[in-house]
Motif scaffolding. Sequence first.
Motif, PDB file in Angstrom:
ATOM      1  N   ASP A 148       1.020  -1.249   0.056  1.00  0.00           N
ATOM      2  CA  ASP A 148       0.069  -0.030   0.032  1.00  0.00           C
ATOM      3  C   ASP A 148       0.815   1.152   0.017  1.00  0.00           C
ATOM      4  OD1 ASP A 148      -1.886   1.892   0.431  1.00  0.00           O
ATOM      5  OD2 ASP A 148      -2.743   1.094   2.040  1.00  0.00           O
ATOM      6  N   PHE A 149       0.851   1.920  -1.227  1.00  0.00           N
ATOM      7  CA  PHE A 149       1.717   3.076  -1.176  1.00  0.00           C
ATOM      8  C   PHE A 149       1.349   4.082  -2.069  1.00  0.00           C
ATOM      9  CE2 PHE A 149       3.197   0.376  -4.697  1.00  0.00           C
ATOM     10  CZ  PHE A 149       3.668   1.236  -5.856  1.00  0.00           C
ATOM     11  N   SER A 150       1.969   5.169  -2.377  1.00  0.00           N
ATOM     12  CA  SER A 150       1.541   6.458  -3.114  1.00  0.00           C
ATOM     13  C   SER A 150       2.680   6.889  -3.912  1.00  0.00           C
ATOM     14  CB  SER A 150       0.814   7.333  -2.477  1.00  0.00           C
ATOM     15  OG  SER A 150       1.680   8.041  -1.465  1.00  0.00           O
ATOM     16  N   PHE A 151       2.338   7.480  -5.133  1.00  0.00           N
ATOM     17  CA  PHE A 151       3.652   8.218  -5.560  1.00  0.00           C
ATOM     18  C   PHE A 151       3.108   9.438  -6.283  1.00  0.00           C
ATOM     19  CE2 PHE A 151       2.221   5.185  -8.721  1.00  0.00           C
ATOM     20  CZ  PHE A 151       2.122   5.909 -10.005  1.00  0.00           C
ATOM     21  N   ILE A 152       3.867  10.285  -6.663  1.00  0.00           N
ATOM     22  CA  ILE A 152       3.684  11.650  -7.156  1.00  0.00           C
ATOM     23  C   ILE A 152       4.058  11.686  -8.890  1.00  0.00           C
ATOM     24  CG2 ILE A 152       4.233  14.187  -6.955  1.00  0.00           C
ATOM     25  CD1 ILE A 152       5.240  13.678  -4.406  1.00  0.00           C
ATOM     26  N   PHE A 153       2.812  11.790  -9.531  1.00  0.00           N
ATOM     27  CA  PHE A 153       3.068  11.999 -10.898  1.00  0.00           C
ATOM     28  C   PHE A 153       3.138  13.393 -11.451  1.00  0.00           C
ATOM     29  CE2 PHE A 153       1.007  11.799 -15.374  1.00  0.00           C
ATOM     30  CZ  PHE A 153       2.148  11.622 -15.902  1.00  0.00           C
ATOM     31  N   VAL A 154       4.156  13.622 -12.054  1.00  0.00           N
ATOM     32  CA  VAL A 154       4.493  15.226 -12.722  1.00  0.00           C
ATOM     33  C   VAL A 154       4.980  15.126 -14.213  1.00  0.00           C
ATOM     34  CG1 VAL A 154       5.159  16.140 -10.493  1.00  0.00           C
ATOM     35  CG2 VAL A 154       6.879  15.262 -11.976  1.00  0.00           C
ATOM     36  N   THR A 202       3.380  17.061   0.513  1.00  0.00           N
ATOM     37  CA  THR A 202       2.554  17.521   1.860  1.00  0.00           C
ATOM     38  C   THR A 202       1.306  17.159   1.649  1.00  0.00           C
ATOM     39  OG1 THR A 202       4.062  19.538   2.163  1.00  0.00           O
ATOM     40  CG2 THR A 202       1.883  19.211   3.338  1.00  0.00           C
ATOM     41  N   LYS A 203       0.731  17.048   0.430  1.00  0.00           N
ATOM     42  CA  LYS A 203      -0.701  16.458   0.066  1.00  0.00           C
ATOM     43  C   LYS A 203      -0.673  14.963   0.370  1.00  0.00           C
ATOM     44  CE  LYS A 203      -3.560  18.392  -1.455  1.00  0.00           C
ATOM     45  NZ  LYS A 203      -5.022  19.053  -0.560  1.00  0.00           N
ATOM     46  N   SER A 204       0.439  14.063   0.093  1.00  0.00           N
ATOM     47  CA  SER A 204       0.441  12.607   0.369  1.00  0.00           C
ATOM     48  C   SER A 204       0.548  12.451   1.762  1.00  0.00           C
ATOM     49  CB  SER A 204       1.587  12.191  -0.544  1.00  0.00           C
ATOM     50  OG  SER A 204       2.891  12.487   0.304  1.00  0.00           O
ATOM     51  N   HIS A 205       0.605  13.309   2.881  1.00  0.00           N
ATOM     52  CA  HIS A 205       0.842  13.360   4.184  1.00  0.00           C
ATOM     53  C   HIS A 205       2.190  12.937   4.374  1.00  0.00           C
ATOM     54  CE1 HIS A 205      -3.922  12.232   4.645  1.00  0.00           C
ATOM     55  NE2 HIS A 205      -3.772  13.490   4.597  1.00  0.00           N
ATOM     56  N   LYS A 206       3.092  13.234   3.499  1.00  0.00           N
ATOM     57  CA  LYS A 206       4.539  13.166   3.572  1.00  0.00           C
ATOM     58  C   LYS A 206       4.800  11.882   3.664  1.00  0.00           C
ATOM     59  CE  LYS A 206       5.390  17.744   5.395  1.00  0.00           C
ATOM     60  NZ  LYS A 206       6.032  18.501   6.569  1.00  0.00           N
ATOM     61  N   GLN A 207       3.964  11.078   2.587  1.00  0.00           N
ATOM     62  CA  GLN A 207       4.324   9.604   2.702  1.00  0.00           C
ATOM     63  C   GLN A 207       4.530   8.966   1.201  1.00  0.00           C
ATOM     64  OE1 GLN A 207       4.160   7.396   5.547  1.00  0.00           O
ATOM     65  NE2 GLN A 207       4.426   9.185   6.175  1.00  0.00           N
ATOM     66  N   ALA A 208       4.482   9.764   0.195  1.00  0.00           N
ATOM     67  CA  ALA A 208       4.824   9.367  -1.181  1.00  0.00           C
ATOM     68  C   ALA A 208       6.204   8.611  -1.170  1.00  0.00           C
ATOM     69  CB  ALA A 208       4.740  10.627  -2.139  1.00  0.00           C
ATOM     70  N   SER A 209       6.392   7.730  -1.987  1.00  0.00           N
ATOM     71  CA  SER A 209       7.426   6.768  -2.015  1.00  0.00           C
ATOM     72  C   SER A 209       8.427   7.355  -2.897  1.00  0.00           C
ATOM     73  CB  SER A 209       7.209   5.239  -2.194  1.00  0.00           C
ATOM     74  OG  SER A 209       6.322   4.754  -1.343  1.00  0.00           O
ATOM     75  N   ILE A 494      -0.832   9.313  -6.979  1.00  0.00           N
ATOM     76  CA  ILE A 494      -1.469   7.857  -7.440  1.00  0.00           C
ATOM     77  C   ILE A 494      -1.286   7.194  -6.392  1.00  0.00           C
ATOM     78  CG2 ILE A 494      -1.352   6.118  -8.896  1.00  0.00           C
ATOM     79  CD1 ILE A 494      -0.229   7.875 -11.130  1.00  0.00           C
ATOM     80  N   ASP A 495      -2.290   6.592  -5.749  1.00  0.00           N
ATOM     81  CA  ASP A 495      -2.346   5.618  -4.403  1.00  0.00           C
ATOM     82  C   ASP A 495      -2.551   4.180  -4.989  1.00  0.00           C
ATOM     83  OD1 ASP A 495      -2.062   7.545  -2.520  1.00  0.00           O
ATOM     84  OD2 ASP A 495      -4.470   8.006  -2.825  1.00  0.00           O
ATOM     85  N   VAL A 496      -1.723   3.297  -4.521  1.00  0.00           N
ATOM     86  CA  VAL A 496      -1.670   1.912  -5.172  1.00  0.00           C
ATOM     87  C   VAL A 496      -1.900   1.091  -3.922  1.00  0.00           C
ATOM     88  CG1 VAL A 496      -0.315   0.191  -6.143  1.00  0.00           C
ATOM     89  CG2 VAL A 496       0.116   2.736  -6.592  1.00  0.00           C
ATOM     90  N   THR A 497      -2.914   0.099  -3.947  1.00  0.00           N
ATOM     91  CA  THR A 497      -3.065  -0.877  -3.064  1.00  0.00           C
ATOM     92  C   THR A 497      -3.208  -2.234  -3.894  1.00  0.00           C
ATOM     93  OG1 THR A 497      -5.693  -1.109  -3.200  1.00  0.00           O
ATOM     94  CG2 THR A 497      -4.625   0.711  -1.813  1.00  0.00           C
ATOM     95  N   GLU A 498      -3.521  -3.334  -3.225  1.00  0.00           N
ATOM     96  CA  GLU A 498      -3.433  -4.696  -3.739  1.00  0.00           C
ATOM     97  C   GLU A 498      -4.562  -4.566  -4.935  1.00  0.00           C
ATOM     98  OE1 GLU A 498      -3.857  -7.203  -0.506  1.00  0.00           O
ATOM     99  OE2 GLU A 498      -1.572  -7.345  -0.480  1.00  0.00           O
ATOM    100  N   THR A 499      -5.339  -3.980  -4.661  1.00  0.00           N
ATOM    101  CA  THR A 499      -6.822  -3.956  -5.661  1.00  0.00           C
ATOM    102  C   THR A 499      -7.461  -2.847  -6.340  1.00  0.00           C
ATOM    103  OG1 THR A 499      -8.071  -3.511  -3.621  1.00  0.00           O
ATOM    104  CG2 THR A 499      -7.876  -6.071  -4.326  1.00  0.00           C
ATOM    105  N   THR A 500      -6.487  -1.763  -5.919  1.00  0.00           N
ATOM    106  CA  THR A 500      -6.972  -0.536  -6.459  1.00  0.00           C
ATOM    107  C   THR A 500      -5.991   0.734  -6.848  1.00  0.00           C
ATOM    108  OG1 THR A 500      -7.091   0.862  -4.322  1.00  0.00           O
ATOM    109  CG2 THR A 500      -9.158  -0.210  -5.100  1.00  0.00           C
TER     110      THR A 500
END
Length: 652
Positions: A148-154, A202-209, A494-500
């Motif tokens: 379960d992770f997120s990344f920033i696309f630019v 910051t919008k990713s709650h400072k969690q973007a990978s 872009i948020d990624v989970t096992e199903t979404t």
Amino acid sequence: MKKKNLFVSALVATLLTQPISVFASAAMDGKTDASTTPAALNGAWEKWTQQWNKIENDWTYVSLSPGKDETEMNFAWYSHESQSATFKYGLKADLSDSQNATISSTPAQVGYQSNKVTLTNLKAGKTYYYQVNDKEIAHFTTDDDFSDFSFIFVGDPQIGSSNEEKAKKPEDIIKPSFLTAQSEAVRNDSFNWNNTLNKAFTKSHKQASFVLSAGDQIQTNAKKVKNQTISEKEYTGYLCPEILQSLPVATTVGNHDADNPNYTYHFNPSQMSELGSNDIVGGDYYYTYGDALFIMLNTQDTNINEHKQFIEQTVKNNSDCKWRIVTLHQDIYGSAEHSNEPEITNLRYQLTPILEENDIDVVLTGHDHAYSRSQMLKGGQKTNHYTDDEFDKQLEKDIDVKDSTQSLTVAPGNIKDDTTNPDEQAYLAYLKSIMDDEAVEAMSSGKNMAVDSKGILYLTAGSSSGSKYYDLVPRQQTYIANRWQEDVPTYTLIDVTETTLTFNTYRSDNDEKIDSEFTIVKSVSHQELSDLINKAKTYQQKDYTKESFTRFNQALQGAIEVNENKASTSQELANAYKALNDAIKSLVKKTIQPENNTTPNTPIHQTGQNQKNELTQSVQTDDQTSILFPITLIILSGFGLMIFKRKKLLNK
């Protein structure tokens, strides 16, 4: 081609509400004047101007790139030939436990060498400190859960593109006026680029990978000016944001990057292939992260057979990855000035059968400096053969604003439907043929969610730095679900989970959404929903604010109801899974840890950037996405629960 000659800047009097764009004179394309943006307030622009004067000739900034998977991190940097390159890393902040990394060095521009390092066997949930040569110690933090992770696309930072003196021949770059304009343009664009990165993180709650860039990192082509070093200042502007010392970027080769080996000197992509290589900046490459496979294509090389071979081999060798994401520079299903060019649409019809045969889920593109999101598409067909430059005259006429001083974000459409000119009639017939009406997949799950789709989503990024904007084409294509251009830098989370896969896109001046949230869902089983429910049950009410836990508990109870109903459809399972997963992400800790950094307006070299594993406990309460749970998720959980209590099926 004459385009709009205006640039956008935020009106300071309204910065605390919703910025309004004002326009001034003399630029070939729209651009954002950094000095008048919200980020420039409180002396931030003046501070950055002073800083830029000190660093603009420093070519030695470090770049981080994703390694082959989540256990690796890649680095690249310049050092002077007379200086021995060093790289130390460890788990202690003072590097008292440091060890030396193996460095691979090759000659770069005259007087410099390019150094590359790959750190391997990285552990999950750890902060690693590193020091390059005699630079300050920096750090990065690995994720503790890769499912379960997120990344920033630019898209298209294109640092230096706001320079009105575009260098097109060798004599251009020796003009003092050009050198001054380039320095000022890079100073401007890198300020905005840094602001976009900070806002997105910051919008990713400072969690973007990581960050994923769709190409054109810099502006000046080496081939045109017969000089490979003139873009080094632009690379300095691109690499200098402090956030990039902790956040890796997966770069794509754009047309402004492709003719200069500086790209290969400054970046260290993983698993680079000779397939798709243009013999200057390397070929296609890939990496994996969690359940996702990321395929990065260098489509500045037009050998489609090589791209086909690379995609097929990479997919075969990573068949266990649930998500397949391809990135290339050209906006093959975009909606701005480049999108209708036969050069782009010809590439579309060459690539899409390959992408579809290999079950690609998403294609991320740039090139057009305007945001667009496609419908779910499959089976687009080329109806006629057109040469790459067949409609140049008509394409230019259609978007020509002539001497107008009116601010435009959509091209005027000068060729009318009732034209009697045979060439213009042929052009309009061509435009109709590339709408790809029959490729649009009908979605029973609603316009904002695709469940078990057989099609592909094509997402084109807007400008991430505001260095240049293009107008949207006057006739929105059938294949477009949404598009946006208001001459403001944008970014997508872009948020990624096992199903979404979930997509949210924002403007960087006020962090407001420019498109509704869109989610791609793959079949969710009762077992997968059950696993998420069990994970959710480990969260305790005492740790979170009452408001966020109430919403979370509502989504949890709704998911339990859906999972216990054996007649639940795949759509209902998907809705419940997404609602609960988003509710978990929206939980707010009761105790807000103070952040030891400078104000958000400080664009470069902010101090004390918090570690990602600390930031899970310090979500900013002034971020609306942290406080206000999306209405759609409340509907999915609360309303869904009510429906199931009536023994009805949720059909969204």
